[in-house]
Every structure is written in C-alpha cells, then in structure tokens.
Scaffold this active site. Structure first.
Site, PDB file in Angstrom:
ATOM      1  N   GLY A  44       0.841  -1.181   0.000  1.00 32.77           N
ATOM      2  CA  GLY A  44       0.000   0.000   0.000  1.00 32.77           C
ATOM      3  C   GLY A  44       0.886   1.245   0.000  1.00 32.77           C
ATOM      4  O   GLY A  44       1.553   1.519  -0.996  1.00 32.77           O
ATOM      5  N   SER A 111       6.625  -4.356  -2.005  1.00 35.08           N
ATOM      6  CA  SER A 111       6.174  -3.028  -2.402  1.00 35.08           C
ATOM      7  C   SER A 111       6.307  -2.086  -1.196  1.00 35.08           C
ATOM      8  O   SER A 111       7.395  -1.957  -0.649  1.00 35.08           O
ATOM      9  CB  SER A 111       4.742  -3.111  -2.937  1.00 35.08           C
ATOM     10  N   TRP A 112       5.244  -1.413  -0.775  1.00 34.09           N
ATOM     11  CA  TRP A 112       5.323  -0.599   0.441  1.00 34.09           C
ATOM     12  C   TRP A 112       5.747  -1.461   1.631  1.00 34.09           C
ATOM     13  O   TRP A 112       6.411  -0.970   2.552  1.00 34.09           O
ATOM     14  CB  TRP A 112       3.978   0.071   0.721  1.00 34.09           C
ATOM     15  N   ASP A 266       8.680  -4.862 -13.696  1.00 36.16           N
ATOM     16  CA  ASP A 266       7.837  -4.243 -12.674  1.00 36.16           C
ATOM     17  C   ASP A 266       7.658  -2.771 -13.037  1.00 36.16           C
ATOM     18  O   ASP A 266       8.607  -1.992 -12.999  1.00 36.16           O
ATOM     19  CB  ASP A 266       8.507  -4.398 -11.306  1.00 36.16           C
ATOM     20  N   HIS A 294       5.077  -6.767 -11.133  1.00 34.99           N
ATOM     21  CA  HIS A 294       5.103  -6.362  -9.724  1.00 34.99           C
ATOM     22  C   HIS A 294       4.491  -7.373  -8.769  1.00 34.99           C
ATOM     23  O   HIS A 294       4.940  -7.507  -7.631  1.00 34.99           O
ATOM     24  CB  HIS A 294       4.366  -5.021  -9.584  1.00 34.99           C
TER      25      HIS A 294
END
Length: 312
Positions: A44, A111-112, A266, A294
């Site tokens: 996120g 990711s986050w 990605d 991704h």
C-alpha cells in the site's frame, strides 16, 4: 524441491491491539505456535493483509504473523488519516512484537511492505533476523513521478488516461496533489470516484499480463477508499521521513541477511530501486525474475519467494 504454495490455513489466534487512543490494529497468527516467527508486512500503504499471504510459508515450520496497518483491512477506524505516519506504523510493529512476547522475528514485505520493513529494520536492527523483500519501493521522488506522473504512463497509456481523466487539465502537473484534494473531499461521490480511479491504475499495472481479478478489486469501494486515501496521504508527505531516508541510513541493516526479489518488468516499482538497494547492501542477494512484473502472484515471483522462505 516443490515451490508450490502451501494449502490454505486459518488463523489459530486473532485480535485487535489498541495502539493509540484512536487506532486499534487487527493481527493474526497461523501455523506452528512454537515455530520460527515471521511477520508479513503488507503493501500500500493501505493494502491490508490477505489470507493468500499465509500460503508462502510452511505452517509446520513457521509462526506466521500478519497485521493490518492503521486505517485499513480490519483495523479501526477505517480509512483514518489522523495519527497515521510511518513512525506510527513502526511503533505499532514494536507494540505487536512486545504484545506477542517475541524477542525477534523475520520480516517478509513487498512493495510498500519492503519500504516499511526497511524503515523498521533501520530503527530496530536488533529485532530483525532476516529480510525477504519484493518489488522494492524506496519512496524517492523519482519513483513517485515515474508511476503517478510520467513514466509508467508511456507503457499503459489507456489506463493512465482513465486515471488522469478525473483531474482538471489545469491541475495535471501534480497529479498526486490533485488526487489528494479529491480523496480528502467531504463530497462522498468525489472521494469514491477518485479512490476507484487511483486504485484501478495500480491494479491495472501490477502484472506483466494484466489480471482482470485485480481490476475487479479496484471496484470494491471499502478497499479502494482506504488504499487510495492512505497511499496518497503518505506520498504527499514523503512518507513522513526525511528525503531518501532509507538509503541514507541503510548501514544500520548491513548485518541483517537480506533477499531481494524483483520482477524485471515491474512497472509499479521499477527494478532500478532494487538495484540501488542491492548496491547499498553488499550482504544482500538480488534475484531478478525476467518474466515478471510487480505482483507476488506471478509464477516466477512466487517461486523465488517460496525458495527464500524455505531457506530460513
């Protein structure tokens, strides 16, 4: 060795941990209560945990821990931006570790989730036994401009035009700021339209070959409202840290075994960030999956994540 996902499992424990006067975070534990503690740090920010994440770990070997970061998933209050900063999340992770009476743990984040795992590790290196990171996001200005302004737009022009179409032409020079104004609007319809458009843009670009199930997810207004609002809230505030914080203080992580898994194509978090992190962390191992984007659901990414967890 078989690198198929493990069977679905249910939590053996769940709860809400009150971390401030305003916020309580959802947490769960699966697998072996005497196993190796590993914390899943979701993406996120605002993405929330998912039951599918449990399947990347041998339930006989691991004590699998998930939590929903402030304002998303089953944490309350939903979509709340107050008292929602990176340092708050780092503090929550420490409060959860202390509550569960865990001395130290392995971190698994994409990711986050890679961003927050790295920040937590910089702040609390003695609490982290190893890092498995995917789809590296260092939250540099160049990364935000690439995905939300111009860059990925040249690869997915049809989706980008849908994303930016909500913004008046005179405000398109700073799309993050323009979306933030809409996502914090008191007008429910404006906020909903903006959250769906923001979320769809990321869902549409997360796979090497677009996955329609991800696009459907963006239409879930409960999910997209938290996802879009919290992401934009963090990005417009430089994730509430000084510029280039992670690479500036990465030396704190040098002794932590780190595996970096990155899709070559990605578009959301380009391979440059994984490459720069690897150069800054000589002890780390970088695996570039040449036929992936991704998402952790892509076959090559899944295989490498399972390989990494099996080596713990």
């Amino acid at each position: 060795m078989n690198f198929s996902l493990y069977p679905e499992i249910d939590p053996r424990e769940t709860g809400l941990l009150k971390v401030s006067e305003l916020h309580s975070i959802y947490w769960e534990r699966c697998g072996n209560c005497l196993g190796i503690p590993i914390l899943i740090v979701h993406g996120g920010p605002g993405g929330g945990s998912q039951k599918s994440y449990r399947r990347y770990f041998d339930p006989a070997k691991f004590d699998i821990i998930q939590f929903d970061q402030r304002g998303c998933g089953r944490s309350i209050p939903h979509s709340e931006l107050q008292e929602n900063t990176t340092q708050d999340l780092v503090n929550d992770m420490e409060k959860l570790r202390d509550f569960l009476k865990i001395k130290d743990w392995h971190l698994f984040g994409g990711s986050w989730g890679s961003t927050l795992s790295l920040v937590y590790s910089i702040k609390h290196p003695n609490r982290v036994k190893s890092l498995i990171l995917r789809g590296i996001f260092l939250c540099r200005e160049s990364e935000l401009l690439w995905f939300y302004q111009k860059g990925a737009s040249e690869i997915f022009p049809e989706e980008f035009e849908a994303y930016e179409s909500l913004i008046p032409i005179e405000e398109r020079e700073d799309l993050i700021r323009a979306f933030y104004k809409m996502l914090t609007s008191k007008n429910k319809l404006i906020r909903e339209k903006a959250s769906i458009a923001w979320t769809r843009w990321e869902m549409a670009t997360s796979h090497l070959i677009p996955d329609n199930s991800y696009l459907i997810k963006s239409g879930n207004t409960l999910f997209s409202d938290a996802f879009a609002r919290i992401e934009c809230h963090y990005f417009i505030n430089n994730i509430f840290l000084e510029k280039n914080f992670i690479l500036k203080y990465i030396s704190a992580v040098e002794s932590i075994p780190t595996t970096i898994i990155q899709g070559r194509y990605d578009v959301v978090c380009p391979v440059r960030s994984a490459w720069d992190l690897r150069k800054a962390l000589p002890n780390s191992k970088l695996v570039i999956v040449d036929d992936a984007g991704h998402s952790m659901r892509e076959r090559g990414i899944t295989t490498e994540l399972l390989r990494a967890t099996n080596l713990i």
